[in-house]
Write an enzyme that holds these catalytic residues in place. Structure first.
Site, mmCIF file in Angstrom:
data_model
loop_
_atom_site.group_PDB
_atom_site.id
_atom_site.type_symbol
_atom_site.label_atom_id
_atom_site.label_comp_id
_atom_site.label_asym_id
_atom_site.label_seq_id
_atom_site.Cartn_x
_atom_site.Cartn_y
_atom_site.Cartn_z
ATOM 1 N N HIS A 267 -3.855 -6.097 2.589
ATOM 2 C CA HIS A 267 -5.195 -6.416 3.110
ATOM 3 C C HIS A 267 -5.032 -6.841 4.570
ATOM 4 O O HIS A 267 -4.633 -6.053 5.408
ATOM 5 C CB HIS A 267 -5.810 -7.487 2.198
ATOM 6 C CG HIS A 267 -7.252 -7.785 2.414
ATOM 7 N ND1 HIS A 267 -8.089 -7.008 3.172
ATOM 8 C CD2 HIS A 267 -8.032 -8.813 1.964
ATOM 9 C CE1 HIS A 267 -9.311 -7.531 3.167
ATOM 10 N NE2 HIS A 267 -9.293 -8.626 2.449
ATOM 11 N N HIS A 307 -7.325 3.756 3.101
ATOM 12 C CA HIS A 307 -8.298 2.704 2.823
ATOM 13 C C HIS A 307 -8.931 2.988 1.477
ATOM 14 O O HIS A 307 -9.173 4.144 1.141
ATOM 15 C CB HIS A 307 -9.376 2.686 3.915
ATOM 16 C CG HIS A 307 -10.132 1.401 3.962
ATOM 17 N ND1 HIS A 307 -11.186 1.143 3.134
ATOM 18 C CD2 HIS A 307 -9.949 0.296 4.719
ATOM 19 C CE1 HIS A 307 -11.633 -0.071 3.391
ATOM 20 N NE2 HIS A 307 -10.903 -0.609 4.340
ATOM 21 N N ASP A 363 -6.499 -1.608 11.137
ATOM 22 C CA ASP A 363 -5.295 -2.354 11.463
ATOM 23 C C ASP A 363 -4.248 -1.538 12.200
ATOM 24 O O ASP A 363 -3.244 -2.078 12.648
ATOM 25 C CB ASP A 363 -4.659 -2.910 10.176
ATOM 26 C CG ASP A 363 -5.375 -4.154 9.729
ATOM 27 O OD1 ASP A 363 -5.874 -4.867 10.616
ATOM 28 O OD2 ASP A 363 -5.432 -4.408 8.521
#
Ligand code: ACO
Length: 428
Positions: A267, A307, A363
């Site tokens: 995460h 994702h 990210d």
């Protein structure tokens, strides 16, 4: 045409009509499906909530196939270009964009809640110098709640809003003070003349100057990154916030739990791992070999890719790439960027990634920007947590005001031994 689903139970031949609302059936309606009258009734089995809505929410909309992200209906691209993080926080919490007067009052209130009780410094001083910033963050937020016992009064709207102001304001001070403590620097106190992100940079980096002036480009870049991370509907940490908050605990404890969920490498910990991965790859020429190892399962996953919801380019990753260009003009180009670009180029052409719809997520590039802004890698998840606090708190409020919600308590399918009698140790 009726808005119902007709189910035939072939065990009994009985037929059931289950109402459909918003393309969804209520799992509880399946409980009437029984073989014997005294059966528990049918359940659904859905580990990791792959196809279960745990709530109705009016906060964030995502269309993962089309790569769309909207907060309260506003596209993320427009908010990232035109808004500020504090305005977005207001939008998430209150449901509407503020008027000029509401915005300046909101900014004033958050700015004037950034100071921590002086006793709090002792808590920060007690961490070991090398304690991970996320461990510090979780513990600090949980401890912050002990300064405000009235925060248990979660059904008083004014009291609830007061805690929201406090948490939004104090997370930047907590993040920065813990950083200063870890490097043995004196704490830098908040400066009420600065913006939210400007003030955070001030508390992180002010040296002996009496007035810290943040670079407007870096201040804005951080603000945009905070906007992009502010909410993302029912992700792992938000689910933790709602689940823990559903026991009616105070919001500090629930935010600490959400921080814990965010800390995991699948995460919010991903951007930290992305940088480790890029550093280990070391050079552009090693990229093809690394990709082969990922595909064969020997090299681990390509971190920052894939994702649960986006099966298309993460819209936030596109915005972040532009932010990266602006930041690198000021800070100089991060040498790991070339490795990241080459990884992305190869992965987007490679059948393995194309077939599985694996694209860069938020990210993949954010860590490179944070590193260029001199944030230590271990602090990346703290930056994510600071930004996500607005989303967590708005989701928490929505959950408390939702008459459908109760304490979160999933069912299980028991797979253990059938009832058996205890055998004394000498007879086993
Ligand atoms: N690299 C290589 N292969 C991958 C990756 C990856 N990053 N992500 C998924 N896959 C593969 C899986 O091995 C699986 O392949 P298989 O069908 O041959 O077994 C397939 O793609 C589907 O993957 P799942 O793990 O089932 O997908 P899920 O939706 O559960 O996982 C997740 C999503 C956790 C984000 C995953 O893509 C991942 O681990 N990515 C790397 C970590 C990461 O970047 N996390 C940040 C998420 S964004 C955020 O939290 C802000």
């Amino acid at each position: 045409m009726a808005d119902t689903l007709t189910i035939t139970d072939n065990r009994t031949g009985k037929t059931y009509d289950v109402p459909i609302t918003e393309d969804t059936i209520k799992a509880i309606d399946l409980r009437k499906i029984k073989v014997e009258d005294n059966d528990f009734g049918m359940m659904t089995y859905d580990p990791a909530f792959m196809n279960t809505a745990s709530c109705r929410s009016a906060i964030t909309f995502i269309d993962g196939d089309k790569g769309i992200l909207e907060y309260r209906g506003y596209p993320i691209e427009q908010l990232a270009e035109k808004s500020t993080y504090l305005e977005v926080a207001y939008l998430l919490i209150h449901g509407q964009l503020p008027t000029t007067g509401q915005l300046s009052e909101w900014q004033h209130t958050i700015t004037h809640h950034t100071i921590l009780n002086e006793n709090f410094r002792q808590l920060i001083d007690s961490f070991r110098f090398n304690a991970h910033p996320m461990g510090r963050m979780m513990a600090s937020i949980a401890a912050l709640g002990t300064f405000y016992p009235e925060s248990k009064d979660i059904f008083d709207p004014a009291m609830r809003m007061k805690q929201i102001h406090r948490i939004l304001a104090k997370v930047i001070t907590i993040g920065a003070f813990n950083y200063r403590n870890s490097i043995g620097m004196p704490y830098a106190y908040p400066d009420n003349d600065l913006s939210y992100t400007g003030n955070f940079l001030n508390m992180m980096y002010r040296m002996t100057e009496t007035k810290y002036t943040p670079s407007p480009v870096l201040e804005r870049a951080l603000d945009v990154l905070f906007i992009l991370h502010a909410d993302h509907e029912q992700n792992c940490s938000t689910n933790a916030m709602r689940a823990v908050g559903s026991s009616h605990v105070d919001p500090y404890s629930a935010v600490a739990a959400a921080c814990a969920a965010l800390y995991g490498p699948l995460h919010g910990g991903a951007n930290e791992v992305v940088l480790q991965m890029l550093t280990e790859i070391g050079s552009v020429k090693n990229v093809p070999d690394f990709i082969s190892r990922v595909k064969s399962g020997e090299g681990g996953r390509l971190m920052g890719f894939g994702h649960r919801v986006y099966k298309n380019y993460d819209p936030r990753a596109k915005i972040i790439k532009n932010v990266a260009d602006q930041v690198f003009e000021i800070t100089g180009r991060n040498p790991l960027l070339d490795i990241a670009l080459e990884l992305e180029r190869i992965a987007l052409e490679d059948d393995y990634f194309v077939k599985r719809k694996l694209y860069p997520n938020v990210d993949f590039y954010s860590g490179l920007i944070y590193q260029a802004m001199r944030f230590p890698t271990s602090m990346f998840t703290v930056l994510f947590a600071i930004a996500r606090v607005s989303g967590w708190l708005s989701q928490w409020q929505e959950m408390l005001d939702d008459a459908d919600q109760k304490i979160a308590r999933p069912r299980q399918i028991y797979t253990g031994p059938k009832r058996r009698d205890y055998v004394p140790a000498e007879k086993r």
